[in-house]
Design an enzyme around this catalytic site. Structure first.
Site, PDB file in Angstrom:
ATOM      1  N   ASP A 180      54.882 -16.173 -39.464  1.00 59.17           N
ATOM      2  CA  ASP A 180      53.827 -16.949 -40.113  1.00 59.17           C
ATOM      3  C   ASP A 180      54.202 -18.412 -40.319  1.00 59.17           C
ATOM      4  OD1 ASP A 180      52.539 -14.429 -40.417  1.00 59.17           O
ATOM      5  OD2 ASP A 180      53.641 -14.090 -42.264  1.00 59.17           O
ATOM      6  N   GLU A 239      42.022 -14.551 -40.018  1.00 56.46           N
ATOM      7  CA  GLU A 239      42.896 -14.964 -41.112  1.00 56.46           C
ATOM      8  C   GLU A 239      43.673 -16.201 -40.699  1.00 56.46           C
ATOM      9  OE1 GLU A 239      44.861 -11.235 -41.456  1.00 56.46           O
ATOM     10  OE2 GLU A 239      46.351 -11.694 -39.932  1.00 56.46           O
TER      11      GLU A 239
END
Length: 642
Positions: A148, A308
């Site tokens: 991430d 997302e």
């Protein structure tokens, strides 16, 4: 069939084109045969370097140029082994194969030519790629548990953050000058009392952070993911600092549900936070500590599955909205949409997804969750999440960070790496190279632990100490399969093949206590190898595995002599295979046992809890109800085979 295979193989190896033509005229299917090692006939031909035979196979046989072997190598890999530049030229320019296509180990034809010393062939590949190997970088740029990624540039310096989940210190902050070489300089949360991790299960904690810069301060936001035993599962955390390395302010929490927050600072000075699902947006106050408007949906995404990781970029009068979609598995991707106004409506990019891996067998997969950055020279790049799977799909290193260039199309859309998916070899950015010192050996001589070490949740007070050039670990009172376990010292596994070694001093132990080397995923799956104290007062070298709800202890046990004062413990890892060694003198090692495969140390290896991290390796001590302090003299991590 065996006889037919041997005939065509012999014709190819003897480079007898006439005989090959006769065989294929009689039975065209024989070109699809594979030898005893599973290598197809066209690959054997390419390895001989015979251009005439390969041309005939390509142009007149039924052989597919999409064929790969068990390591995902194609015909160009085998042609590179021959060293024939004319054969490689034919396969590149007429068949359309690439010198930088990777196998499962991320080895490309370009690298094969270099490794074998074929200078003419390497020079040809260099011309095709526009750069020599020394001018290229290799993905992933951050190997091991670095998921991430979020990035920001301030001047000529680049800063990146990655998820840390329940590991402490929380949210590593890395620095680079060239986008390729990264070094941890600090953490967003270093105060144990501010981490709020003690009660959280593995895989919870701090998810998908974002770093941004605003009016002289760095801001880091992340989702604080709680256990599933209450009404509130998610909050958004924000910290800030004038220095990128910190220290950062005490975390504040915004009670808006969702994951993957990012902060966008608009040109009018207003500040916003974005969250999933899709991209929802709400306004923040000046110091980004409070939500001052209701969340509104900007756009739900292109694929509309698990949208997302939203990030906004303002460029040339457009707001570009980047999203991660498809879930964090093999279907992961990056999409983009744009609007002339902040609140939309947003138009999806006609080239979506702008980053995805379509080859299920590729060495780099599950690519998504990206954020763009512009260099001081005007170049654009995307950092993004990726994974490398072993065997039947085990991401033992966890999710990693990759980098590829962004090109802007004539109609104003960003695409990543020419829509070719993730690269393995890529030309370096036009930035000054900055290589950080390798810190894979730690003799514990410093006043504080290296930033490479982390703990599953904060250790006990005085649970980890540096004294007299040794790391002292106080034995955890709780067993390692409990979230109450403390004082486990870990670092990321960065490679599929590596050796980890530590020297531990043997101290008196009470029955039931143990200490040593540990291979760790979370409280639900680990292997510990070291010195165990038995009920009769003797001490043994043993190994124990914990997989889900079960414990497994090695049948083997080596009795330690009462006069032994030190022991060397070692794990040699080769993909999913782990061999455990011990030594009394650090010179002569004995193999204790082998575990194969250790799939339970991967994201996919156990269906229990949230598994988003990656394999770790380090040291531990378990004391139980009685005190135990164990000194370790050093830890060494060696990439590649020992």
């Amino acid at each position: 069939m065996i006889e037919d295979r041997m005939k065509i193989e012999e014709a190819i190896l003897r480079e007898n084109l006439d005989l090959l033509k006769e065989i294929l005229a009689e039975d065209p299917s024989t070109i699809d045969y594979r030898d005893e090692s599973g290598v197809c006939m066209s690959f054997i031909a390419a390895k001989t370097g015979n251009l005439s035979i390969v041309k005939y196979i390509v142009e007149y046989s039924r052989a597919s140029m999409n064929t790969v072997d068990s390591k995902n190598r194609n015909i160009l890999h085998y042609a590179a082994m021959s060293g024939n530049p004319q054969l490689a030229k034919y396969l590149v320019e007429k068949v359309g194969l690439s010198p930088v296509t990777p196998d499962v180990d991320l080895i490309t034809p370009f690298e094969i030519a270099h490794e074998k010393g074929y200078e003419k062939l390497e020079k040809y590949f260099e011309q095709i790629c526009g750069a020599g190997l020394s001018e290229m970088y290799k993905n992933p740029i951050r190997t091991g548990f670095y998921p991430d990624p979020s990035i920001v540039r301030v001047g000529e310096d680049y800063y990146m953050v990655n998820s840390s989940f329940i590991y402490f210190p929380c949210i590593p902050i890395s620095h680079s000058k060239d986008l390729i070489h990264w070094h941890i300089i600090g953490f967003a949360i270093t105060n144990p009392d501010w981490s709020y991790l003690d009660h959280l299960e593995g895989g919870r904690g701090y998810w998908a952070p974002d770093i941004s810069y605003y009016e002289g301060r760095f801001y880091i936001t992340a989702t604080y993911r709680l256990n599933d035993n209450g009404r509130i599962y998610r909050k958004q955390m924000v910290v800030s600092s004038e220095k990128p390395e910190g220290p950062y302010s005490k975390p504040v929490f915004i009670d808006e549900d969702g994951i993957d927050p990012s902060i966008f600072n608009d040109e009018d000075g207003k500040r916003y936070m974005l969250l999933n699902r899709g991209a929802r947006i709400f306004e923040l106050n000046k110091d980004a500590t409070k939500q001052i408007s209701e969340a509104k949906l900007l756009y739900y995404g292109d694929q509309k599955r698990a949208p997302e990781g939203p990030h906004l970029l303002k460029k040339d009068g457009f707001y570009y909205l980047f999203l991660a979609e498809g879930g964090t598995g093999p279907g992961h991707r990056i999409t983009v949409a744009r609007s002339g106004t902040l609140f939309g409506n947003y138009e999806p990019c006609p080239y979506n997804p702008i980053m995805a891996q379509w080859d299920e067998k590729a060495g780099i997969s599950r690519c998504g969750h990206g954020k763009p950055v512009q260099t001081q020279n005007g170049e654009w790049y995307m950092v993004y999440l990726c994974g490398r799977m072993l065997g039947d799909g085990y991401t033992i290193l966890g999710r990693e960070t990759a980098l590829d260039p962004i090109q802007w199309t004539l109609d104003g859309w960003p695409i990543v790496n020419g829509l070719k998916g993730p690269s393995t070899l890529q030309k370096k950015p036009n930035l000054p190279e900055c290589i950080w010192e390798n810190r894979d050996f730690d003799d514990f001589d410093d006043d504080s632990l290296s930033v490479d070490w982390v703990f599953p949740r904060p250790p006990e007070r005085n649970g980890i100490q540096l004294k007299n050039s040794k790391l002292w670990i106080r034995g955890s009172k709780a067993p390692l399969n409990s979230i109450e376990a403390r004082n486990i010292v870990l670092r990321r596994q960065k490679d599929f093949v590596f050796t980890a070694e530590t020297k531990m001093l043997v101290v008196p132990m009470y029955p039931g206590q143990d200490a040593g080397l540990i291979c760790y995923y979370d409280e639900n799956s680990w292997v510990k190898f070291g010195v165990f104290a038995a009920s009769d007062g003797s001490r043994y070298i043993k190994l124990a595995e914990h997989i889900g709800l079960e414990d497994f202890h090695s049948r083997e046990a080596v009795v330690l002599n009462s006069n032994e004062r030190e022991i060397y413990l070692q794990v040699r890892t080769n993909y999913l295979r782990r061999e455990f060694y011990y030594s009394m003198d650090g010179v002569s090692y004995s193999c204790f046992t082998t575990l194969n495969p250790v799939t339970y140390l991967s994201d996919e290896g156990l269906k229990m809890g949230k598994r988003f991290t990656g394999a770790m390796v380090g040291m531990y001590a378990y004391g139980g109800e009685k005190d135990l302090e164990v000194p370790f003299e050093y830890f060494r991590y060696i990439s590649g085979r020992h």
